[in-house]
Each structure stands twice: as structure tokens, then as C-alpha cells.
Design a protein around this motif. Sequence first.
Motif, PDB file in Angstrom:
ATOM      1  N   GLU A  44       0.806  -1.215   0.000  1.00  0.00           N
ATOM      2  CA  GLU A  44       0.000   0.000   0.000  1.00  0.00           C
ATOM      3  C   GLU A  44       0.841   1.269   0.000  1.00  0.00           C
ATOM      4  O   GLU A  44       0.387   2.300  -0.477  1.00  0.00           O
ATOM      5  CB  GLU A  44      -0.931   0.000   1.223  1.00  0.00           C
ATOM      6  N   GLU A  45       2.042   1.212   0.562  1.00  0.00           N
ATOM      7  CA  GLU A  45       2.854   2.418   0.698  1.00  0.00           C
ATOM      8  C   GLU A  45       3.952   2.453  -0.359  1.00  0.00           C
ATOM      9  O   GLU A  45       4.505   1.418  -0.727  1.00  0.00           O
ATOM     10  CB  GLU A  45       3.474   2.474   2.101  1.00  0.00           C
ATOM     11  N   ALA A  46       4.277   3.641  -0.811  1.00  0.00           N
ATOM     12  CA  ALA A  46       5.349   3.810  -1.795  1.00  0.00           C
ATOM     13  C   ALA A  46       6.718   3.598  -1.163  1.00  0.00           C
ATOM     14  O   ALA A  46       7.660   3.195  -1.834  1.00  0.00           O
ATOM     15  CB  ALA A  46       5.268   5.201  -2.422  1.00  0.00           C
ATOM     16  N   SER A  50      12.026  -1.549   6.549  1.00  0.00           N
ATOM     17  CA  SER A  50      12.352  -2.939   6.865  1.00  0.00           C
ATOM     18  C   SER A  50      12.144  -3.274   8.338  1.00  0.00           C
ATOM     19  O   SER A  50      12.096  -4.443   8.704  1.00  0.00           O
ATOM     20  CB  SER A  50      13.786  -3.261   6.442  1.00  0.00           C
ATOM     21  N   TYR A  51      11.994  -2.272   9.209  1.00  0.00           N
ATOM     22  CA  TYR A  51      11.743  -2.511  10.621  1.00  0.00           C
ATOM     23  C   TYR A  51      10.259  -2.672  10.930  1.00  0.00           C
ATOM     24  O   TYR A  51       9.891  -2.945  12.056  1.00  0.00           O
ATOM     25  CB  TYR A  51      12.308  -1.366  11.471  1.00  0.00           C
ATOM     26  N   GLU A  52       9.408  -2.460   9.941  1.00  0.00           N
ATOM     27  CA  GLU A  52       7.966  -2.535  10.162  1.00  0.00           C
ATOM     28  C   GLU A  52       7.327  -3.523   9.205  1.00  0.00           C
ATOM     29  O   GLU A  52       7.760  -3.662   8.063  1.00  0.00           O
ATOM     30  CB  GLU A  52       7.328  -1.155   9.953  1.00  0.00           C
ATOM     31  N   GLN A  53       6.272  -4.193   9.668  1.00  0.00           N
ATOM     32  CA  GLN A  53       5.522  -5.105   8.809  1.00  0.00           C
ATOM     33  C   GLN A  53       4.816  -4.270   7.733  1.00  0.00           C
ATOM     34  O   GLN A  53       4.099  -3.326   8.055  1.00  0.00           O
ATOM     35  CB  GLN A  53       4.489  -5.877   9.645  1.00  0.00           C
ATOM     36  N   PRO A  54       5.039  -4.574   6.450  1.00  0.00           N
ATOM     37  CA  PRO A  54       4.400  -3.769   5.403  1.00  0.00           C
ATOM     38  C   PRO A  54       2.897  -4.025   5.320  1.00  0.00           C
ATOM     39  O   PRO A  54       2.430  -5.127   5.572  1.00  0.00           O
ATOM     40  CB  PRO A  54       5.100  -4.239   4.124  1.00  0.00           C
ATOM     41  N   ARG A  72       5.358  -1.289 -10.715  1.00  0.00           N
ATOM     42  CA  ARG A  72       4.707  -1.800  -9.494  1.00  0.00           C
ATOM     43  C   ARG A  72       5.338  -3.139  -9.151  1.00  0.00           C
ATOM     44  O   ARG A  72       5.845  -3.839 -10.009  1.00  0.00           O
ATOM     45  CB  ARG A  72       3.203  -2.033  -9.714  1.00  0.00           C
ATOM     46  N   PHE A  73       5.276  -3.490  -7.891  1.00  0.00           N
ATOM     47  CA  PHE A  73       5.778  -4.772  -7.423  1.00  0.00           C
ATOM     48  C   PHE A  73       4.603  -5.546  -6.852  1.00  0.00           C
ATOM     49  O   PHE A  73       3.815  -4.999  -6.068  1.00  0.00           O
ATOM     50  CB  PHE A  73       6.848  -4.548  -6.352  1.00  0.00           C
TER      51      PHE A  73
END
Length: 182
Positions: A44-46, A50-54, A72-73
Amino acid sequence: MILTGPEIARAVAAGEIHIDDFSPARLEPNSYGFRLAPDILCYEEAELDSYEQPKATQVVMGHNGMVLEPGRFYLGSTMEAMGSPHYAATLYACRSVSTLGMWIQFSAPLGHSGAIFPWTLEISVANALRVYSGMTIGKLSFWSMQGEPHQYVGKYTGSTSAVASRLSEDVGPAPLTTGSAG
């Protein structure tokens, strides 16, 4: 050594390799052809940390498929749960998919012994491309191992579809920021 298609079929029949919905028609000379599952994850975020769950949104493809956009990935998964306690595995794209400008695996093609689940695919495209649930998208090869096998027991055990990164479970606390001294 890599297993041949007939050896993969023998190992499946003997219970040494697990492939849900196994079909001899998808056997290849040295691999097994797998299909794209209907669920796709999009971050959802651009900017990811790495320290937070995406945060990810799940999209389920309908009958008309889904158009993947360049830049996009996406995270997809195999329709089949695949793996083996007796063999290691590696995942590759089909040449026909690659020549459309679609990449399905950038950096994590190794399946450890004991890892048996639908594989998460790292998807990107060079051109807008419509894909469909159930299309053959890649191949899995199995390799004999030397030495005593250790079974995979990791943070992706028990996965049933595409899984967003769980790197945040491995890293320590967020780095400290220092303010300027006054």
C-alpha cells in the motif's frame, strides 16, 4: 543432482515430493510446471520500512484476469503447495512468461527441504500485461541433497497463499535518531 521429470513423478507417487493437484501433463524434462493462484498482494505504501511489517492489499483475480503495471511490485503465489522433506527445490519462470517481460522471482528461488506450501512469487513486468489465475507461469526443479537433511522451520511455515515480507520479525528495534545539540 537435478531430478528428471519421470523421477519427479516417481517421487510424488512414493510420497517423497508433495505437489497438490499433481498432473503428469505439467511434468517437464527436469521440472514441474506450476500455475498462478488468483490472489495477488500489492504493497500500500510507496516507501517501505524494513523494521515494520508492510501493509498489503489482497486482490483476487476474476475470470478476466488482472493487468499488471510496470513500475509496481506484486506478490503472487503458486496454485500448488509444493516441496519435499527429501529434496531441495528451485523455482524458475517459464521462458514464455519471461519473454513477455514478466519476472516472477528476483532473489528467493531456493526451497529448503521440508518447506511445503504455495510459493510466494516476486512479480514485476516490463510492459502492462494481463495475467490469469491458473495460467502456467513457472517451473519447480528438485535436487538431491548431500548430507543429513535439516527440515525448514521458519516464519513462512504454514503459508497458504502469497505472503508479504516478514523481515521485520528478524531485525532489531528501530534505529535511534539523534537530534542536534543546541
